[in-house]
Design a protein around this motif. Structure first.
Motif, mmCIF file in Angstrom:
data_model
loop_
_atom_site.group_PDB
_atom_site.id
_atom_site.type_symbol
_atom_site.label_atom_id
_atom_site.label_comp_id
_atom_site.label_asym_id
_atom_site.label_seq_id
_atom_site.Cartn_x
_atom_site.Cartn_y
_atom_site.Cartn_z
ATOM 1 N N GLU A 1 0.925 -1.240 0.117
ATOM 2 C CA GLU A 1 0.060 -0.024 -0.185
ATOM 3 C C GLU A 1 0.640 1.150 -0.029
ATOM 4 O O GLU A 1 0.460 2.193 -0.629
ATOM 5 N N PHE A 2 1.874 1.365 0.837
ATOM 6 C CA PHE A 2 2.783 2.252 0.915
ATOM 7 C C PHE A 2 3.368 2.732 -0.428
ATOM 8 O O PHE A 2 3.470 3.939 -0.775
ATOM 9 N N SER A 3 3.894 1.731 -0.786
ATOM 10 C CA SER A 3 4.514 1.807 -2.314
ATOM 11 C C SER A 3 3.643 2.500 -3.355
ATOM 12 O O SER A 3 3.975 3.177 -4.143
ATOM 13 N N ARG A 4 2.389 2.117 -3.334
ATOM 14 C CA ARG A 4 1.267 2.681 -4.260
ATOM 15 C C ARG A 4 0.998 3.871 -4.197
ATOM 16 O O ARG A 4 1.295 4.956 -4.990
ATOM 17 N N ALA A 5 1.071 4.459 -2.685
ATOM 18 C CA ALA A 5 0.901 5.862 -2.548
ATOM 19 C C ALA A 5 2.136 6.470 -2.789
ATOM 20 O O ALA A 5 2.117 7.659 -3.564
ATOM 21 N N ASP A 6 3.414 6.140 -2.698
ATOM 22 C CA ASP A 6 4.468 6.683 -2.820
ATOM 23 C C ASP A 6 4.692 7.030 -4.429
ATOM 24 O O ASP A 6 5.085 8.051 -4.839
ATOM 25 N N VAL A 7 4.378 5.842 -5.226
ATOM 26 C CA VAL A 7 4.328 6.040 -6.766
ATOM 27 C C VAL A 7 3.357 7.462 -7.085
ATOM 28 O O VAL A 7 3.763 8.049 -8.053
ATOM 29 N N ALA A 8 2.154 7.182 -6.598
ATOM 30 C CA ALA A 8 1.563 8.199 -6.859
ATOM 31 C C ALA A 8 1.699 9.759 -6.528
ATOM 32 O O ALA A 8 1.422 10.760 -7.385
ATOM 33 N N PHE A 9 2.408 9.919 -5.378
ATOM 34 C CA PHE A 9 3.183 11.095 -5.178
ATOM 35 C C PHE A 9 4.066 11.773 -6.007
ATOM 36 O O PHE A 9 4.137 12.797 -6.380
ATOM 37 N N HIS A 10 4.964 10.613 -6.379
ATOM 38 C CA HIS A 10 5.932 10.818 -7.551
ATOM 39 C C HIS A 10 5.473 11.199 -8.775
ATOM 40 O O HIS A 10 5.760 12.274 -9.616
ATOM 41 N N GLU A 11 4.342 10.564 -9.104
ATOM 42 C CA GLU A 11 3.596 10.767 -10.387
ATOM 43 C C GLU A 11 3.136 12.421 -10.451
ATOM 44 O O GLU A 11 3.008 12.806 -11.534
ATOM 45 N N ALA A 12 2.423 12.738 -9.182
ATOM 46 C CA ALA A 12 1.823 14.004 -8.902
ATOM 47 C C ALA A 12 2.870 15.088 -9.179
ATOM 48 O O ALA A 12 2.529 16.223 -10.094
ATOM 49 N N VAL A 13 4.068 14.902 -8.881
ATOM 50 C CA VAL A 13 5.125 15.959 -9.002
ATOM 51 C C VAL A 13 5.544 16.106 -10.484
ATOM 52 O O VAL A 13 5.592 17.094 -11.062
ATOM 53 N N ALA A 14 5.605 14.796 -11.188
ATOM 54 C CA ALA A 14 5.948 14.658 -12.602
ATOM 55 C C ALA A 14 4.940 15.440 -13.205
ATOM 56 O O ALA A 14 5.437 16.295 -14.320
ATOM 57 N N ARG A 15 3.933 15.099 -12.945
ATOM 58 C CA ARG A 15 2.794 16.009 -13.792
ATOM 59 C C ARG A 15 2.703 17.297 -13.760
ATOM 60 O O ARG A 15 2.377 18.401 -14.645
ATOM 61 N N ALA A 16 3.169 17.783 -12.322
ATOM 62 C CA ALA A 16 3.135 19.208 -12.069
ATOM 63 C C ALA A 16 4.168 19.907 -12.984
ATOM 64 O O ALA A 16 4.173 21.088 -13.234
ATOM 65 N N THR A 17 5.326 19.268 -13.475
ATOM 66 C CA THR A 17 6.249 19.721 -14.171
ATOM 67 C C THR A 17 5.509 20.164 -15.578
ATOM 68 O O THR A 17 6.214 21.173 -16.498
ATOM 69 N N GLY A 18 4.761 19.617 -15.827
ATOM 70 C CA GLY A 18 3.878 19.778 -17.449
ATOM 71 C C GLY A 18 4.653 19.110 -18.617
ATOM 72 O O GLY A 18 4.357 19.553 -19.651
ATOM 73 N N ASN A 19 5.782 18.428 -18.352
ATOM 74 C CA ASN A 19 6.616 18.030 -19.148
ATOM 75 C C ASN A 19 6.605 16.361 -19.447
ATOM 76 O O ASN A 19 6.710 15.515 -18.540
ATOM 77 N N THR A 20 5.782 15.825 -20.527
ATOM 78 C CA THR A 20 5.968 14.569 -20.790
ATOM 79 C C THR A 20 6.866 13.713 -20.734
ATOM 80 O O THR A 20 6.993 12.451 -20.153
ATOM 81 N N LEU A 21 8.147 14.289 -21.299
ATOM 82 C CA LEU A 21 9.342 13.696 -21.131
ATOM 83 C C LEU A 21 9.722 13.044 -19.543
ATOM 84 O O LEU A 21 10.133 12.039 -19.474
ATOM 85 N N ILE A 22 9.601 14.149 -18.840
ATOM 86 C CA ILE A 22 9.900 14.099 -17.671
ATOM 87 C C ILE A 22 9.113 12.873 -16.763
ATOM 88 O O ILE A 22 9.501 11.874 -16.210
ATOM 89 N N GLN A 23 8.128 12.753 -17.268
ATOM 90 C CA GLN A 23 6.572 11.954 -16.728
ATOM 91 C C GLN A 23 7.114 10.540 -16.930
ATOM 92 O O GLN A 23 7.089 9.529 -16.323
#
Lengths: 247, 247
Positions: free
Chosen positions: A146-168
């Motif tokens: 469970e923790f790992s899934r939430a961890d992934v979601a956090f990092h994905e949210a940060v990546a999305r916030a960059t607005g850069n597809t390549l970074i995501q």
DNA sequence: TTGTATTTGTTCGTATGTATC
DNA sequence: GGATACATACGAACAAATACA
């Protein structure tokens, strides 16, 4: 005079080229349908199998999709980063890459991603990160999965916030590959709860820096956090290559 | 109870999956040969056309290469960034990837690459960079083509000095894609000589920072240099996403 | 160097299940 | 439900290319 070696161009490749060009130039728009295979074999002047081989290649590249029995023929798909993710994953999975390289690349990526996110995030994106943090907090008591899934979601949210597809995309790929390499070691760690609590604390401090718009600090904290989490799994003699990113 | 829609899995896809997995796991090493098509159709229990469609897909992904008449069957290829470059180029041509995203990613990569190189470079690698700089200086009078080649050599030398294969590959791919998008505009620039002189000055300062082992400075200068060089080609409304990397 | 056998490249015919009207 | 056209899949056939004796 020297001549270059010539490579024979297969019939199916010329078919692929023409359709690919039509799609990329916009002459064939997403949602439109190609002629039926029988029509195509007449138009291109090739046999049925040749047309099918070309369509298979286009399909595997995500440009078209064909369904059995559809009288309208193959449908042109919207250009998506799926193929990019796939080829990136193949590169990252190639055994020529060491864990140190992967972790270093991830430190580099996530550092800059947080730096960008600290400046470019919208309030909604910040809320997404807060939500992911909340889920992480409650997940500490529900086990590593469970923790790992939430961890992934956090990092994905940060990546999305960059607005850069390549970074995501690169972020997702490298994270998945790294986790695939050492997930078993983390699961079997004797003090997995302590690991989660430390990770939580790190993420929390990164998020505060992002909230404050302090890109430099967010980047430094993110890199440090990754180092602390993964360094012990990196062979000692390769650990030195991670240090220059910690200044 | 709700059920998910199922998508039929084609026969050729399962063939692709099996061979792909074998290659990525290292069970099939580069240089080795697959069985002949007729052998494969027996092993997989499918028709020859199905085998051929699978091989075509694998070939388009760069995993194998088959030559007409080769009795040894298709040859497994070394993992190459070709597919990555192709899919990234396609996304850029389809406008799914904007120039701003590409430049931003390149600033991120090259910044960190220089930061790492400043610390990890060997004297030999520093000498390579010096050589590339010398070639750039003489190439200013020989036209943009020569200058660009030397410029590429410099960046490749920096990437090599990081010792990280992913950085090298992603750097090369992104650079080539960006250059492909705007090369014509640079060639037709009215003051291309001035551009080259400015670029030369920037590179020189980056190299000095790398020589001094000042990673932070090298990273900042490299990012700034890329921004100054490419910003004018980035649409104005997207330029803001590059600024957070300049602090 | 010249066959010879084998393989891939390509075409074509057929059978079967499927989507649309 | 039926008719039609389609994609899927198989396999036979021939040409061109390759490796090897």
């Amino acid at each position: 005079m020297r001549f270059d070696r010539v490579s024979p161009v297969r019939a199916y490749e010329r078919v692929v080229e023409q359709i690919e060009e039509a799609v990329l130039c916009g002459r064939l728009r997403p949602g439109e349908h190609l002629p039926s295979e029988r029509d195509l074999m007449v138009q291109f002047g090739v046999g049925r199998s040749t047309v099918r081989e070309a369509l298979r290649v286009l399909q595997s590249n995500g440009l078209v999709r064909s369904r059995a029995g559809d009288p309208r023929g193959a449908q042109v798909q919207a250009v998506s980063p799926g193929a990019l993710q796939k080829s990136m994953t193949m590169l990252a999975r190639a055994d020529t890459l060491g864990l140190a390289e992967l972790v270093q690349f991830r430190m580099l990526l996530e550092g800059s991603a947080n730096q960008l996110a600290a400046r470019l995030r919208t309030p909604e994106q910040l809320a997404e990160m807060d939500t992911a943090m909340d889920v992480m907090r409650t997940a500490v008591d529900e086990g590593y999965a469970e923790f790992s899934r939430a961890d992934v979601a956090f990092h994905e949210a940060v990546a999305r916030a960059t607005g850069n597809t390549l970074i995501q995309i690169c972020g997702t790929v490298v994270r998945d590959v790294v986790l695939g390499l050492i997930e078993d070691k983390i699961v079997n760690a004797p003090d997995s709860r302590a690991l989660m609590l430390t990770s939580l604390e790190h993420h929390s401090r990164v998020l505060e820096a992002v909230r404050d718009g302090d890109g430099e600090l967010a980047a430094r904290l993110a890199r440090r956090s990754l180092y602390d989490y993964y360094a012990e799994y990196v062979p000692e003699d390769e650990r030195a290559m991670l240090l220059p990113l910690l200044d």
